[in-house]
Design a protein around this motif. Structure first.
Motif, short mmCIF file in Angstrom:
data_model
loop_
_atom_site.label_atom_id
_atom_site.label_comp_id
_atom_site.label_asym_id
_atom_site.label_seq_id
_atom_site.Cartn_x
_atom_site.Cartn_y
_atom_site.Cartn_z
N LEU A 2 0.84 -1.19 0.00
CA LEU A 2 0.00 0.00 0.00
C LEU A 2 0.88 1.25 0.00
CD1 LEU A 2 -2.62 -1.06 2.70
CD2 LEU A 2 -2.76 -1.33 0.22
N TYR A 3 0.49 2.24 -0.80
CA TYR A 3 1.26 3.48 -0.93
C TYR A 3 0.32 4.68 -0.86
CZ TYR A 3 4.57 0.36 -3.42
OH TYR A 3 5.39 -0.66 -3.80
N THR A 4 0.79 5.76 -0.26
CA THR A 4 0.12 7.04 -0.47
C THR A 4 0.53 7.49 -1.88
OG1 THR A 4 1.98 8.37 0.33
CG2 THR A 4 0.33 7.65 1.98
N TYR A 5 -0.09 8.53 -2.39
CA TYR A 5 0.31 9.04 -3.70
C TYR A 5 1.79 9.44 -3.69
CZ TYR A 5 -4.51 9.39 -5.51
OH TYR A 5 -5.77 9.13 -5.96
N ASP A 6 2.22 10.16 -2.65
CA ASP A 6 3.62 10.61 -2.58
C ASP A 6 4.58 9.43 -2.52
OD1 ASP A 6 2.88 13.28 -2.70
OD2 ASP A 6 2.91 13.55 -0.52
N GLU A 7 4.23 8.40 -1.74
CA GLU A 7 5.08 7.21 -1.67
C GLU A 7 5.15 6.50 -3.01
OE1 GLU A 7 4.43 5.88 3.00
OE2 GLU A 7 3.05 5.16 1.47
N ALA A 8 4.03 6.40 -3.69
CA ALA A 8 4.02 5.75 -5.00
C ALA A 8 4.91 6.50 -5.98
CB ALA A 8 2.60 5.64 -5.54
N LEU A 9 4.82 7.82 -5.96
CA LEU A 9 5.64 8.62 -6.88
C LEU A 9 7.14 8.47 -6.59
CD1 LEU A 9 3.48 11.87 -7.07
CD2 LEU A 9 3.83 10.18 -8.89
N SER A 10 7.49 8.33 -5.31
CA SER A 10 8.92 8.24 -4.97
C SER A 10 9.47 6.82 -4.97
CB SER A 10 9.18 8.90 -3.61
OG SER A 10 8.58 8.16 -2.57
N LYS A 11 8.64 5.82 -4.69
CA LYS A 11 9.15 4.46 -4.53
C LYS A 11 8.97 3.55 -5.74
CE LYS A 11 8.68 4.38 0.48
NZ LYS A 11 8.06 3.72 1.63
N ALA A 130 -3.88 -0.85 -8.09
CA ALA A 130 -5.21 -0.27 -7.89
C ALA A 130 -5.03 1.15 -7.37
CB ALA A 130 -6.02 -1.10 -6.91
N ILE A 131 -5.38 2.12 -8.20
CA ILE A 131 -5.29 3.52 -7.78
C ILE A 131 -6.65 3.91 -7.22
CG2 ILE A 131 -4.83 5.88 -8.51
CD1 ILE A 131 -3.14 4.66 -10.80
N THR A 132 -6.63 4.31 -5.95
CA THR A 132 -7.87 4.68 -5.27
C THR A 132 -7.87 6.18 -5.01
OG1 THR A 132 -7.00 4.41 -3.02
CG2 THR A 132 -7.86 2.43 -4.11
N GLU A 133 -8.92 6.66 -4.38
CA GLU A 133 -9.02 8.10 -4.10
C GLU A 133 -7.86 8.61 -3.24
OE1 GLU A 133 -13.44 9.90 -4.28
OE2 GLU A 133 -12.85 9.02 -2.39
N SER A 134 -7.30 7.76 -2.38
CA SER A 134 -6.29 8.28 -1.46
C SER A 134 -4.94 7.55 -1.51
CB SER A 134 -6.82 8.26 -0.02
OG SER A 134 -7.23 6.96 0.34
N GLY A 135 -4.76 6.64 -2.46
CA GLY A 135 -3.47 5.98 -2.54
C GLY A 135 -3.45 4.89 -3.59
N VAL A 136 -2.40 4.08 -3.54
CA VAL A 136 -2.16 3.04 -4.53
C VAL A 136 -1.89 1.72 -3.81
CG1 VAL A 136 -0.66 2.28 -6.42
CG2 VAL A 136 -1.16 4.72 -6.13
N ALA A 137 -2.46 0.64 -4.31
CA ALA A 137 -2.17 -0.70 -3.80
C ALA A 137 -1.68 -1.56 -4.94
CB ALA A 137 -3.44 -1.32 -3.20
N ARG A 138 -0.66 -2.37 -4.64
CA ARG A 138 -0.20 -3.36 -5.62
C ARG A 138 -0.72 -4.70 -5.12
NH1 ARG A 138 5.64 -4.07 -8.46
NH2 ARG A 138 4.85 -5.38 -10.15
N ILE A 139 -1.58 -5.31 -5.93
CA ILE A 139 -2.19 -6.59 -5.58
C ILE A 139 -1.58 -7.66 -6.47
CG2 ILE A 139 -4.34 -7.89 -5.38
CD1 ILE A 139 -5.81 -5.17 -5.33
N SER A 140 -1.07 -8.72 -5.86
CA SER A 140 -0.50 -9.83 -6.61
C SER A 140 -1.29 -11.09 -6.30
CB SER A 140 0.96 -10.05 -6.23
OG SER A 140 1.72 -8.92 -6.53
N GLN A 141 -1.35 -11.98 -7.29
CA GLN A 141 -2.08 -13.24 -7.08
C GLN A 141 -1.27 -14.18 -6.21
OE1 GLN A 141 -3.74 -15.06 -10.61
NE2 GLN A 141 -3.57 -13.12 -11.66
#
Length: 141
Positions: A2-11, A130-141
């Protein structure tokens, strides 16, 4: 993950999927874009004014395979076309197209930042961003 928008942009790195995630986040946060200018009858939320109207200049990121299906905000097939991922205001559902087995992902289970999914982007493998209203999640099977 799980990432905030800022974390997703930097990581996130520079793979095709990660670059698409960064591009979309940049678009959603662009305060200079105002869709209501083109259509004064459009009433968009001020904090995410771009989310509902996103199409990039190459028209290769589309919000959904089912644009007219009510309740579906976004959808994507995985790389081998065995699973359909659907994003709604209530989370993400992965459907195995052979068995019709469904798996749900939601914020209550710490699988999403929040349940309102704006866009799903295939990670090029067996998962999605998955980009949501408040952050990003990377979902793997």
């Amino acid at each position: 993950m799980l990432y905030t928008y800022d974390e997703a942009l930097s990581k996130l790195g520079s793979s095709e999927a990660e670059a698409s995630v960064k591009m979309y986040i940049g678009f959603v946060q662009d305060a200079t874009y105002h869709p209501a200018t083109a259509n004064p009858d459009v009433d968009m939320p001020t904090h995410l004014s771009n989310a509902s109207t996103f199409v990039n200049h190459e028209f290769d990121v589309k919000p959904s395979l089912f644009p007219a299906l009510r309740g579906v905000n976004t959808s994507v097939l995985d790389h081998n076309r065995k699973h359909l991922w659907i994003g709604t205001d209530d989370g993400v559902t992965k459907i195995n197209l052979k068995s019709n087995k469904m798996t749900e992902y939601q914020a209550d289970d710490n699988q999403l930042v929040d349940d309102k999914v704006l866009l799903l982007i295939s990670d090029g493998g067996k998962g999605v961003f998955a980009i949501t209203e408040s952050g990003v999640a990377r979902i793997s099977q």
